[in-house]
Structure formats: C-alpha cells, structure tokens
Design a protein around this motif. Structure first.
Motif, PDB file in Angstrom:
ATOM      1  N   LYS A  93      -2.714  -2.156   7.866  1.00  0.00           N
ATOM      2  CA  LYS A  93      -2.753  -1.012   6.948  1.00  0.00           C
ATOM      3  C   LYS A  93      -3.607   0.140   7.486  1.00  0.00           C
ATOM      4  N   GLN A  94      -4.132  -0.016   8.692  1.00  0.00           N
ATOM      5  CA  GLN A  94      -4.893   1.067   9.287  1.00  0.00           C
ATOM      6  C   GLN A  94      -3.977   2.209   9.702  1.00  0.00           C
ATOM      7  N   TYR A 108       0.818  -1.220   0.000  1.00  0.00           N
ATOM      8  CA  TYR A 108       0.000   0.000   0.000  1.00  0.00           C
ATOM      9  C   TYR A 108       0.838   1.249   0.000  1.00  0.00           C
ATOM     10  N   TYR A 158      -3.629   4.716   4.115  1.00  0.00           N
ATOM     11  CA  TYR A 158      -4.186   3.838   5.150  1.00  0.00           C
ATOM     12  C   TYR A 158      -5.549   3.323   4.707  1.00  0.00           C
ATOM     13  N   SER A 159      -5.828   2.071   5.071  1.00  0.00           N
ATOM     14  CA  SER A 159      -7.096   1.454   4.681  1.00  0.00           C
ATOM     15  C   SER A 159      -7.556   0.492   5.766  1.00  0.00           C
ATOM     16  N   ASP A 160      -8.768   0.020   5.646  1.00  0.00           N
ATOM     17  CA  ASP A 160      -9.367  -0.830   6.675  1.00  0.00           C
ATOM     18  C   ASP A 160      -8.984  -2.289   6.465  1.00  0.00           C
ATOM     19  N   ASN A 161      -7.700  -2.541   6.545  1.00  0.00           N
ATOM     20  CA  ASN A 161      -7.177  -3.892   6.384  1.00  0.00           C
ATOM     21  C   ASN A 161      -6.090  -4.139   7.428  1.00  0.00           C
ATOM     22  N   THR A 219      -8.772   5.586   8.090  1.00  0.00           N
ATOM     23  CA  THR A 219      -7.883   6.166   7.076  1.00  0.00           C
ATOM     24  C   THR A 219      -7.286   7.502   7.502  1.00  0.00           C
TER      25      THR A 219
END
Length: 500
Positions: A264-265, A26, A258-261, A349
């Motif tokens: 990766k937050q 990411y 940043y993502s909801d994984n 995020t």
C-alpha cells in the motif's frame, strides 16, 4: 455471476464475459466488499488508475533511468546485468506489454464500454477518463514496440489473437481520441456522474482531465517533429487551442490513499524502502548514481544533484559509478556511492507522478521553438526557465526560485537559454535532468528521437549501440504467433520508431 471468496480484501468478480476486476481495500471502491452486486465504472476505474501508476512508477521509470544512464549498480551487487550488457530479449521487461494489455487496458475498456442498464446514470466522465488514460499508455506501447494490437485488442474472449496495427495509424487514432475525450470532459451532460474520490488522479476535476489530454496530445505531436507533418501538427494544436482548456498547470499524479503497509506504499517509494521499518530494500542498496550524471550536475552547479541523489554513506560525497556488470578496482560498493535521493523518496504516502509540470513546460518550449505554437524565442525562453524553476521546486531545493534563477543564468550551454546555440538540445538536456526518477521512460525515448543529451555514455559491455525499442514478449509470441511482427535479436537496436 459467481461471487468468490475475498482474499486479503481483494474482490474478484467473475462474469460470463470473462471480465476480471480486482481491487485493494485502501482504494475504497466497493460499496459492500462482502457482497458486490456488479462491477461498475466506479469500481473499475480506480483499479486501472492504480495499476497504470504503479507500472509507470516502477518498471518504466527504472528502465528509463538505466537507458538514460542516470543509475548504475555498485560492485558488491550482481544485479542489473542486462542493463549493462544491453541484453534486450523477448524476456526483458515484458511487464510493460503484459500489464498494459492484461490489466490496464482490460479495465479501461470495460469502463469505456459500460452502459447502465437502467439508463439512470450517465458515465460520460468515466468514459472520457478511460479514453485519456488508454491514449497515455498506447503512446508508450507504440514508442517502445512499434506496431501493436489496437483495433482488435481488448475484446476479451471475442478476439483472443488480435491483429497488429500500424504504429503511425495508432498514433493518429490516439490523437483523435484525446481530442474527443477532452471535448467530452469539458461538455458533460447535466446528469453525468462525477467520479469524485473514485478518481484517484484528479478527483473528478474534468477540466484537469481535459488539460491532461491536451498535454499528452502535445507530447505526441512534438514526437512527430521529424516526420514532415508540420501541417498536421499545427492543425492538431489548433484543436487544442479551440477547446480552451490549455495544458496542465500542476502535476498529474495518483494517490488512492497510500500508507505505510505492505503493498500500500506509494509505488516508487516502496521500490526502495520496506513498509513499517523504513529500511532500504535490496533494490534501494543496489541502485546508485551513474558517474556521468553526477559529474554533469556537479560541473553545471546544479543544486538538484543533492535532491536527486543522496550523499554516500561513507565519506558523505556525491559519487557515481559507471554502468558495468563488474567494476574495475575496489572501493565502489553501495556505501561509497550516492543512491536515490531525498527529493524523489519523500514519504511513504507521496503522490505518484504520472506527468509533471517541468515536462509539460518543456514540451511547450519545444513546440514554440519549432514554430508549432506562436510566441517566438522570448516565449520559448520563458517556458524553458519556468520548467527549470518548477523542477527545483518539485525537488524541494532550498530557496527554489532563487536557486533556479542562479542556475539558468550561468553562461553554460544547455543550462542558459541564451548561451545554448541549439535550443532543442538545451530543452531535451534539461528534460533529462528534470525527469530523472520521474517519467524517466521519456528520457530513453527522447534520446532515440533527438540524439540528446549528446555524449551520453554507452556501457562498455553494451556493444556500442543503445537500444531503440523493446522486443515483443515471449508470452505474446506464444499465444499470438500468427500476428506478432517478425523480430530478431538486433531489432531492439535497428528497428527505430516510425517517428525517428
């Protein structure tokens, strides 16, 4: 060079010089993740930035929050006993030292030293950014440990047991490096490559980087206010004025996407909420407000309370607990107490702050009050009140500007500028509020430097004395025993930073 198997989209390159660089997909730092040719500043810089942001977001903020008495632990959890007992040992928060040298400095030094073999690409922008971030993190290592490896550090296999340098010498060397890095950022060669989106903090905006360098430098100069070096401080501020960039005018924050994984937050958010489900983590349940902070915010009519903390699940009140390993009585479980609030846990995020505007403005207010920056009382008051407005806005207090003005217009010491006989105390007290949950390591360091906030409690089990530093990690003592300065269990309480 050997290319090894990609595991969970993380590429590890092994060089004969023992350079190690890792990254997550990411971050989008690999042009071809299946066949990377060589690590370059483009690949390495975002990894170092990500790691620095994560360390400061999590471990250093958590440590600062407890040492500044902003958080506590409920009676239905046995976590965090070391905080309530001030059990600072060579195994306490070793991640601060180890991650700084083991990953962050390693990668930043690689960027600093990199030379394009073809000579076609100029990496001056990358090098300036790396130098600024190294200065940012070295300041904290000196503040938290004192003497640390500097001149012989980050040499990889060339020097595996680096000497420790004098803390004050490091501070002044870092200040000089920040001056140089700001100048480079503002005067790049015409063929210098701009990092663009590979810079996950300022997106290649080199004026912002110069402003950031100036603001870190101001923080360090203000830190020296007790050392009878006013002439040096003023001369260094004159150099800041000379480069013309000024200080930061917006938050300095990282966001690589940043993502909801999992993994990766946004790192602070991910400390307290689980990926995908959004459910609170165990840490989210056992991290609650302290009674002292809730009471102070309530009695000063500070609407930031409802953003820094959440209403208790049971009853809906704003309630905190003392810092104890076992609470006396009953009724103080996690459901009965306020937890980390919606102004801090905004979204999975969310940007990860590294330095926020309220701090920059309060630093300027203090520098003006001490006579390092011209302007006098009126200018200091303006910066102080602007900082409070910025804090209200950052935390998304409803009608932030109006609410902030109503707050600082109250005739309450350390709230109203005119109602505060000790202006430094007011500034540091407001910093204690504004940096709650953000750059909170500053709050512990500033308490050591100034003694403010006054009357900040010490846990009943803490022995009556707040720690003033961390101890060198056991891992460092094992591998570099001949160079690590001597320390005892009491050093954490008695070995003040050189600027104290």
């Amino acid at each position: 060079m050997n290319t090894i198997k990609i595991i969970k989209s993380c590429v590890v390159l092994l060089f004969t010089t023992l350079i190690t660089v890792s990254c997550n997909d990411y971050l989008d730092v690999n042009e071809n993740p299946n066949d990377p040719s060589i690590s370059t500043p483009k690949l390495t810089l975002p990894v170092a930035q990500r790691d620095l942001a994560a360390l400061n977001a999590r471990s250093m903020t958590y440590l600062g929050q407890y040492m500044a008495y902003n958080w506590a632990t409920p009676s239905n959890w046995s976590a965090n006993a070391d905080f309530a007992r001030y059990n600072v040992t060579s195994s306490f928060f070793t991640i601060v030292f180890e991650n700084s040298y083991g990953t962050i400095f390693k990668n930043l030094t690689y960027v600093e030293n990199y030379e394009d073999a073809s000579g076609a690409v100029d990496y001056s922008a990358y090098k300036s950014i790396a130098k600024i971030l190294k200065g940012f993190q070295y300041q904290y290592l000196v503040d938290l440990y004192g003497d640390v490896p500097y001149t012989e550090a980050n040499q990889r296999s060339a020097i595996i047991t680096p000497k420790y340098d004098d803390a004050q010498t490091i501070y002044k060397a870092v200040i000089a490096d920040l001056t140089s890095a700001a100048s480079t950022a503002l005067n790049l060669p015409g063929n210098a490559e701009n990092p663009g989106n590979q810079d996950i903090i300022n997106k290649g905006d080199m004026v912002k980087w110069a402003k950031f360098a100036n603001t870190i430098k101001l923080r360090m100069l203000v830190r020296l206010s007790n050392t009878n070096q006013d002439a040096y401080i003023k001369a260094q501020i004159a150099l800041i004025d000379a480069n013309g960039a000024g200080y930061i005018t917006s938050d300095i924050a990282a966001n690589p996407g940043y993502s909801d994984n999992t993994d990766k937050q946004s790192p602070f958010f991910g400390y307290f909420r689980s990926p995908s489900t959004g459910l609170q983590t165990d840490r989210g349940d056992y991290t609650v407000a302290s009674d002292y902070t809730i009471n102070w915010l309530t009695t000063t009519n500070d609407l930031r309370r409802n953003r820094l903390y959440a209403a208790a699940e049971t009853g809906g009140a704003y309630k905190g607990a003392p810092q104890l390993t076992i609470l006396a009585g009953t009724g103080f479980t996690s459901k009965d107490l306020s937890k980390v609030g919606p102004g801090l846990l905004v979204a999975v995020t969310q940007d990860q702050p590294i330095m926020i505007m309220p701090e920059a403005l309060l630093l300027q207010a203090e520098a003006i009050s001490r006579g390092y920056i011209a302007g006098g009382d009126a200018a200091a008051k303006a910066k102080y009140e602007e900082a409070i407005r910025a804090s209200f806005a950052s935390l998304q207090v409803p009608n932030a500007a109006v609410a902030a003005a109503a707050y600082y217009s109250q005739d309450i010491s350390n709230v109203s500028w005119t109602g505060s006989p000790n202006k430094i105390q007011a500034i540091i007290t407001q910093k204690w509020v504004a940096l709650n949950g953000t750059s909170s390591i500053e709050l512990w360091i500033e308490k050591t430097r100034t003694g403010f906030p006054a009357n900040l409690p010490i846990p009943a089990e803490g022995g009556g004395t707040r720690p003033v530093r961390l101890l060198y990690p056991g891992s460092e003592i094992s591998r570099n025993a001949q160079n690590v300065p001597p320390q005892t269990a009491q050093s954490a309480f008695t070995s003040n930073p050189f600027w104290k």
